[in-house]
Design a protein around this motif. Structure first.
Motif, PDB file in Angstrom:
ATOM      1  N   GLY A 146      10.529   5.394 -37.342  1.00 16.82           N
ATOM      2  CA  GLY A 146      10.031   6.306 -38.366  1.00 16.82           C
ATOM      3  C   GLY A 146       9.759   7.680 -37.792  1.00 16.82           C
ATOM      4  O   GLY A 146       9.849   7.891 -36.578  1.00 16.82           O
ATOM      5  N   ASP A 147       9.388   8.599 -38.663  1.00 19.78           N
ATOM      6  CA  ASP A 147       9.096   9.941 -38.167  1.00 19.78           C
ATOM      7  C   ASP A 147       7.868   9.948 -37.265  1.00 19.78           C
ATOM      8  O   ASP A 147       7.734  10.796 -36.385  1.00 19.78           O
ATOM      9  N   GLU A 148       6.993   8.944 -37.414  1.00 22.34           N
ATOM     10  CA  GLU A 148       5.841   8.850 -36.516  1.00 22.34           C
ATOM     11  C   GLU A 148       6.276   8.562 -35.085  1.00 22.34           C
ATOM     12  O   GLU A 148       5.659   9.031 -34.122  1.00 22.34           O
ATOM     13  N   HIS A 149       7.369   7.821 -34.915  1.00 26.71           N
ATOM     14  CA  HIS A 149       7.870   7.533 -33.567  1.00 26.71           C
ATOM     15  C   HIS A 149       8.491   8.789 -32.951  1.00 26.71           C
ATOM     16  O   HIS A 149       8.394   9.005 -31.739  1.00 26.71           O
ATOM     17  N   LEU A 150       9.115   9.607 -33.794  1.00 23.93           N
ATOM     18  CA  LEU A 150       9.631  10.894 -33.299  1.00 23.93           C
ATOM     19  C   LEU A 150       8.471  11.762 -32.822  1.00 23.93           C
ATOM     20  O   LEU A 150       8.548  12.390 -31.759  1.00 23.93           O
ATOM     21  N   LEU A 151       7.389  11.784 -33.602  1.00 22.92           N
ATOM     22  CA  LEU A 151       6.209  12.562 -33.211  1.00 22.92           C
ATOM     23  C   LEU A 151       5.622  12.049 -31.905  1.00 22.92           C
ATOM     24  O   LEU A 151       5.329  12.833 -30.993  1.00 22.92           O
ATOM     25  N   LEU A 152       5.469  10.741 -31.789  1.00 21.89           N
ATOM     26  CA  LEU A 152       4.932  10.167 -30.548  1.00 21.89           C
ATOM     27  C   LEU A 152       5.827  10.505 -29.360  1.00 21.89           C
ATOM     28  O   LEU A 152       5.338  10.835 -28.274  1.00 21.89           O
ATOM     29  N   ALA A 153       7.137  10.442 -29.557  1.00 23.83           N
ATOM     30  CA  ALA A 153       8.070  10.778 -28.473  1.00 23.83           C
ATOM     31  C   ALA A 153       7.912  12.243 -28.072  1.00 23.83           C
ATOM     32  O   ALA A 153       7.932  12.569 -26.874  1.00 23.83           O
ATOM     33  N   LEU A 154       7.739  13.121 -29.039  1.00 22.92           N
ATOM     34  CA  LEU A 154       7.561  14.547 -28.734  1.00 22.92           C
ATOM     35  C   LEU A 154       6.306  14.799 -27.902  1.00 22.92           C
ATOM     36  O   LEU A 154       6.273  15.734 -27.099  1.00 22.92           O
ATOM     37  N   THR A 155       5.286  13.966 -28.085  1.00 22.38           N
ATOM     38  CA  THR A 155       4.037  14.193 -27.348  1.00 22.38           C
ATOM     39  C   THR A 155       4.118  13.782 -25.886  1.00 22.38           C
ATOM     40  O   THR A 155       3.328  14.263 -25.078  1.00 22.38           O
ATOM     41  N   VAL A 156       5.054  12.895 -25.548  1.00 25.34           N
ATOM     42  CA  VAL A 156       5.083  12.389 -24.169  1.00 25.34           C
ATOM     43  C   VAL A 156       6.193  12.965 -23.309  1.00 25.34           C
ATOM     44  O   VAL A 156       6.118  12.874 -22.081  1.00 25.34           O
ATOM     45  N   LEU A 157       7.203  13.519 -23.912  1.00 26.54           N
ATOM     46  CA  LEU A 157       8.297  14.072 -23.108  1.00 26.54           C
ATOM     47  C   LEU A 157       7.940  15.464 -22.636  1.00 26.54           C
ATOM     48  O   LEU A 157       7.526  16.307 -23.438  1.00 26.54           O
ATOM     49  N   PRO A 158       8.094  15.746 -21.355  1.00 31.16           N
ATOM     50  CA  PRO A 158       7.736  17.064 -20.848  1.00 31.16           C
ATOM     51  C   PRO A 158       8.572  18.146 -21.520  1.00 31.16           C
ATOM     52  O   PRO A 158       9.761  17.954 -21.783  1.00 31.16           O
ATOM     53  N   GLY A 159       7.931  19.255 -21.805  1.00 27.53           N
ATOM     54  CA  GLY A 159       8.647  20.375 -22.398  1.00 27.53           C
ATOM     55  C   GLY A 159       7.754  21.183 -23.312  1.00 27.53           C
ATOM     56  O   GLY A 159       6.558  20.939 -23.441  1.00 27.53           O
ATOM     57  N   VAL A 160       8.361  22.165 -23.931  1.00 27.89           N
ATOM     58  CA  VAL A 160       7.634  23.106 -24.779  1.00 27.89           C
ATOM     59  C   VAL A 160       6.966  22.397 -25.950  1.00 27.89           C
ATOM     60  O   VAL A 160       5.808  22.665 -26.277  1.00 27.89           O
ATOM     61  N   ALA A 161       7.676  21.484 -26.618  1.00 22.61           N
ATOM     62  CA  ALA A 161       7.106  20.816 -27.793  1.00 22.61           C
ATOM     63  C   ALA A 161       5.826  20.067 -27.429  1.00 22.61           C
ATOM     64  O   ALA A 161       4.811  20.191 -28.123  1.00 22.61           O
ATOM     65  N   ALA A 162       5.843  19.292 -26.361  1.00 22.78           N
ATOM     66  CA  ALA A 162       4.653  18.550 -25.938  1.00 22.78           C
ATOM     67  C   ALA A 162       3.524  19.501 -25.557  1.00 22.78           C
ATOM     68  O   ALA A 162       2.358  19.249 -25.874  1.00 22.78           O
ATOM     69  N   GLU A 163       3.869  20.584 -24.890  1.00 21.52           N
ATOM     70  CA  GLU A 163       2.863  21.562 -24.483  1.00 21.52           C
ATOM     71  C   GLU A 163       2.201  22.195 -25.705  1.00 21.52           C
ATOM     72  O   GLU A 163       0.970  22.293 -25.779  1.00 21.52           O
ATOM     73  N   VAL A 164       2.997  22.589 -26.680  1.00 23.35           N
ATOM     74  CA  VAL A 164       2.459  23.210 -27.893  1.00 23.35           C
ATOM     75  C   VAL A 164       1.616  22.205 -28.672  1.00 23.35           C
ATOM     76  O   VAL A 164       0.520  22.529 -29.149  1.00 23.35           O
ATOM     77  N   LEU A 165       2.093  20.972 -28.799  1.00 21.49           N
ATOM     78  CA  LEU A 165       1.316  19.953 -29.490  1.00 21.49           C
ATOM     79  C   LEU A 165      -0.021  19.709 -28.787  1.00 21.49           C
ATOM     80  O   LEU A 165      -1.073  19.657 -29.440  1.00 21.49           O
ATOM     81  N   ALA A 166       0.001  19.571 -27.475  1.00 17.08           N
ATOM     82  CA  ALA A 166      -1.236  19.334 -26.719  1.00 17.08           C
ATOM     83  C   ALA A 166      -2.201  20.502 -26.878  1.00 17.08           C
ATOM     84  O   ALA A 166      -3.420  20.298 -27.011  1.00 17.08           O
ATOM     85  N   ASP A 167      -1.674  21.722 -26.879  1.00 14.28           N
ATOM     86  CA  ASP A 167      -2.524  22.902 -27.082  1.00 14.28           C
ATOM     87  C   ASP A 167      -3.217  22.873 -28.434  1.00 14.28           C
ATOM     88  O   ASP A 167      -4.252  23.506 -28.623  1.00 14.28           O
ATOM     89  N   HIS A 168      -2.630  22.158 -29.373  1.00 13.82           N
ATOM     90  CA  HIS A 168      -3.199  22.044 -30.722  1.00 13.82           C
ATOM     91  C   HIS A 168      -3.911  20.706 -30.935  1.00 13.82           C
ATOM     92  O   HIS A 168      -4.183  20.307 -32.062  1.00 13.82           O
ATOM     93  N   GLY A 169      -4.180  19.981 -29.834  1.00 11.69           N
ATOM     94  CA  GLY A 169      -4.945  18.747 -29.912  1.00 11.69           C
ATOM     95  C   GLY A 169      -4.164  17.522 -30.340  1.00 11.69           C
ATOM     96  O   GLY A 169      -4.754  16.496 -30.688  1.00 11.69           O
ATOM     97  N   VAL A 170      -2.838  17.608 -30.314  1.00  6.78           N
ATOM     98  CA  VAL A 170      -2.004  16.479 -30.722  1.00  6.78           C
ATOM     99  C   VAL A 170      -1.380  15.881 -29.463  1.00  6.78           C
ATOM    100  O   VAL A 170      -0.492  16.472 -28.860  1.00  6.78           O
ATOM    101  N   THR A 171      -1.881  14.709 -29.085  1.00  7.04           N
ATOM    102  CA  THR A 171      -1.401  14.011 -27.896  1.00  7.04           C
ATOM    103  C   THR A 171      -0.951  12.605 -28.292  1.00  7.04           C
ATOM    104  O   THR A 171      -1.213  12.150 -29.408  1.00  7.04           O
ATOM    105  N   TYR A 172      -0.314  11.924 -27.373  1.00  6.65           N
ATOM    106  CA  TYR A 172       0.099  10.539 -27.625  1.00  6.65           C
ATOM    107  C   TYR A 172      -1.114   9.698 -28.026  1.00  6.65           C
ATOM    108  O   TYR A 172      -1.063   8.929 -28.989  1.00  6.65           O
TER     109      TYR A 172
END
Length: 198
Positions: A146-172
């Motif tokens: 589901g799209d939730e799994h895409l979101l979870l994957a974005l939070t753990v893979l190193p890169g800009v997307a994970a960095e931006v999400l973490a900066d906004h309090g969204v982590t795995y």
């Protein structure tokens, strides 16, 4: 693999392709997937993002992604590593943009797509997210991606997307807590730890 995607997950991928075309770039990347997730409503990922307060801060996320694109997609860690060699990324970006215009290092092209009518390909970052989303779904014993799994994957893979999400309090961890509850054990479901690290 796409046959295992839910309708919401497929729509995220299609939205990422649309964002890529709009940006005038050749390849869909992880950042395009994140932008497409931000546009979703009524899905598990949109629920998680809203619960974590990101729905109200979409423009902040878009701005951070845009700023990263202006720096050729370098993360802060990349910029810090280069600074250790005496290379100031912001100074390089300023000089390039002075000569070639704002956004010259973003990989986009002014005035539209690189080749009209052709579907953009998927870059390594987007492919990694799609592959990781499968692992995350399996770790949570979910039959479909589901799209939730895409979101979870974005939070753990190193890169800009994970960095931006973490900066906004969204982590795995925060997304997992919202989706699966406070008592969810990381090791449950065939290796939540594997999904996180693997």
């Amino acid at each position: 693999m796409f046959e295992r995607f839910t309708k919401d997950a497929r729509e995220v991928v299609e939205g990422a392709v649309t964002d890529c075309r709009r940006d005038g770039v050749r390849t869909v990347d992880a950042e395009h997937l994140l932008l497409a997730l931000l546009e979703r409503e009524g899905s598990r990922a949109s629920f998680a993002l809203a619960a974590l307060g990101l729905a109200e801060r979409r423009e902040s996320v878009r701005g951070a992604l845009s700023q990263a694109r202006r720096s050729a997609g370098l993360t802060r860690a990349d910029a810090d590593a280069l600074a250790g060699f005496g290379i100031d990324v912001s100074q390089i970006v300023a000089r390039v943009e002075e000569v070639h215009g704002v956004g010259a290092m973003s990989g986009g092209r002014k005035g539209g797509s690189w080749w009209p009518g052709r579907r953009p390909g998927f870059g390594r970052g987007a492919k990694d997210v799609l592959e990781k989303s499968l692992r995350v779904a399996l770790a949570h014993r979910d039959r479909h991606i589901g799209d939730e799994h895409l979101l979870l994957a974005l939070t753990v893979l190193p890169g800009v997307a994970a960095e931006v999400l973490a900066d906004h309090g969204v982590t795995y961890e925060s997304v997992t807590r919202v989706l699966y509850g406070e008592g969810y054990e990381e090791g449950r479901g065939g290796g939540g730890g594997e999904a996180k690290a693997g």
